[in-house]
Design an enzyme around this catalytic site. Structure first.
Site, PDB file in Angstrom:
ATOM      1  N   HIS A  65     -74.869 -73.064 -82.077  1.00 26.55           N
ATOM      2  CA  HIS A  65     -73.503 -73.464 -81.708  1.00 26.55           C
ATOM      3  C   HIS A  65     -72.932 -74.456 -82.732  1.00 26.55           C
ATOM      4  O   HIS A  65     -73.651 -74.976 -83.607  1.00 26.55           O
ATOM      5  CB  HIS A  65     -73.496 -74.098 -80.319  1.00 26.55           C
ATOM      6  CG  HIS A  65     -74.348 -75.340 -80.214  1.00 26.55           C
ATOM      7  ND1 HIS A  65     -73.949 -76.571 -80.657  1.00 26.55           N
ATOM      8  CD2 HIS A  65     -75.606 -75.527 -79.700  1.00 26.55           C
ATOM      9  CE1 HIS A  65     -74.885 -77.468 -80.424  1.00 26.55           C
ATOM     10  NE2 HIS A  65     -75.917 -76.849 -79.844  1.00 26.55           N
ATOM     11  N   CYS A 122     -81.538 -77.008 -80.264  1.00 24.83           N
ATOM     12  CA  CYS A 122     -80.598 -75.953 -80.601  1.00 24.83           C
ATOM     13  C   CYS A 122     -80.445 -75.832 -82.120  1.00 24.83           C
ATOM     14  O   CYS A 122     -80.932 -76.662 -82.881  1.00 24.83           O
ATOM     15  CB  CYS A 122     -79.239 -76.213 -79.961  1.00 24.83           C
ATOM     16  SG  CYS A 122     -79.197 -75.871 -78.188  1.00 24.83           S
TER      17      CYS A 122
END
Length: 404
Positions: A333, A351
């Site tokens: 992201h 992440c």
């Protein structure tokens, strides 16, 4: 950062259906020819000693609450059969076997519970005259059922790493019985296998994957012929599904946590190498191959949902261009708060972060089923954490079948 998603994306839940198994019925049906004094007399005579030739169906016409453990038998007395069709609008047609002289047809497909079947039979008497018989019967309803949730959906186009996955809402005690009734075919053909596991919520799950990634353009069909299958402990279902899907372009991504880059290729040609920031110490990004589960343009990420509190806690209310890789909360992201660290420092909570511009580009490139492989990290992603199927070697994977 890792964020738990409330439910797996792009998953289809089928309606609860019941499963069953089959054995023999002894009920007489209306005959197509002249009536004998009784059905038992007709059966005993067999049309051989002056009795009328006829087709007899068991269970008999208009029978109700027929146990699903019984079989359908169609018998030509004093003649032979030419065709037999037994079908129900939901479960479909029953398969069957013939006696050597084609005088008896016996069902081989288990009956489904709570279904109405129609029987259409044709034949001829020993003197050549035609015989016909039509009958119908209804099976008893199942008392306990299970639901299968399958992915991908019918008509989908998915990435080369997408397995066929079915999760059941009740324990499957007889895994072999269920697996026998699941079939995947592909064009072009592939070497593939089913393997059982427990999903992250403890439910029984079975995945099918080829030995290597699918080839782009492959057409895949999943057949679920579960009507009549007893999953053990009296749990049944009536699922009859044919699910077709297609494999799209080979979009593959490789993340190197040491180099802090992600290289994205399409059909073997490198598109771009992006600078990224992956998990920092004690929050390392999962190693191994993960598979895109879905994507959303914006999401809230709260560390409390994945058990991170105290000094490392965070609550980001609008994280952009989110590609989900695991149900445990791994995403690729946009991470503008780490600007200046991409390609230089691993600073996330697990992440794969990148600039907003790069994140939007990556978001547009990938789709359900595309593989993202992380190298040079620690702790390989578990097989049931999303679709970690590719992190199991082929021989071990095959041993997960209940039929081995």
């Amino acid at each position: 950062m890792r964020q738990r998603l409330p439910a797996r994306l792009n998953r289809r839940t089928v309606q609860p259906l019941a499963l069953a198994s089959a054995a023999a019925v002894v009920l007489a049906a209306c005959s197509a020819g002249p009536k004998a004094d009784s059905s038992s007399d007709l059966a005993a005579d067999g049309g051989k000693n002056g009795g009328p030739a006829a087709i007899v169906v068991e269970p008999g016409a208009d029978s109700e609450k027929v146990p699903v453990s019984r079989k359908v038998t169609v018998r030509a007395q004093g003649g032979s059969l030419s065709s037999v069709e037994v079908s129900s609008p939901g479960p479909g047609k029953l398969s069957g076997t013939w006696s050597k002289d084609k005088s008896v047809w016996t069902s081989s497909t288990p009956l489904a519970p709570g279904a109405t079947y129609t029987v259409n039979a044709k034949g001829k008497a020993s003197d050549g005259s035609p015989l016909t018989e039509n009958a119908s019967f209804t099976t008893e309803a199942a008392k306990n059922t299970f639901v299968g949730t399958y992915n991908p959906d019918k008509g989908a186009k998915v990435g080369v790493a997408m397995p066929v996955s079915i999760t059941f809402n009740k324990p499957i005690h007889d895994k072999a019985a269920v697996e026998k009734k699941l079939k995947v075919t592909a064009s072009p053909a592939v070497e593939g296998a089913w393997s059982w596991m427990k999903d992250r919520d403890g439910k029984d799950r079975i995945d099918y994957r080829p030995k290597e990634f699918w080839k782009s353009g492959t057409k895949v069909t999943l057949r679920m012929d579960l009507a009549g299958v007893d999953a053990g402990n009296g749990i049944y279902g009536t699922q009859q599904r044919v699910v077709n899907f297609t494999i799209g372009d080979a979009v593959t991504s490789t993340v190197d946590v040491v180099k802090k880059t992600m290289t994205v290729a399409k059909n073997g040609k490198t598109l771009r190498t992006l600078k990224v920031s992956t998990g920092k110490k004690d929050f390392e990004t999962w190693n191994g191959t993960m598979v895109v589960l879905g994507k959303v343009p914006s999401i809230r990420m709260n560390s409390a949902t994945v058990g991170i509190f105290g000094a490392e806690a965070y609550d980001m209310r609008s994280v952009k261009w989110d590609v989900q890789l695991t149900p445990s909360g791994t995403y690729a992201h946009a991470a503008p708060w780490n600007e200046g660290k991409f390609g230089r420092i691993n600073a996330s909570h697990g992440c794969i972060g990148m600039s907003t511009t790069d994140a939007k580009w990556f978001y547009d490139q990938v789709h359900l089923g595309d593989p993202v492989t992380v190298v040079n990290s620690t702790d390989t992603v578990a097989v049931n954490n999303g679709y970690g199927d590719w992190n199991v070697d082929w021989e071990t994977w095959k041993k997960g079948s209940a039929l081995n």
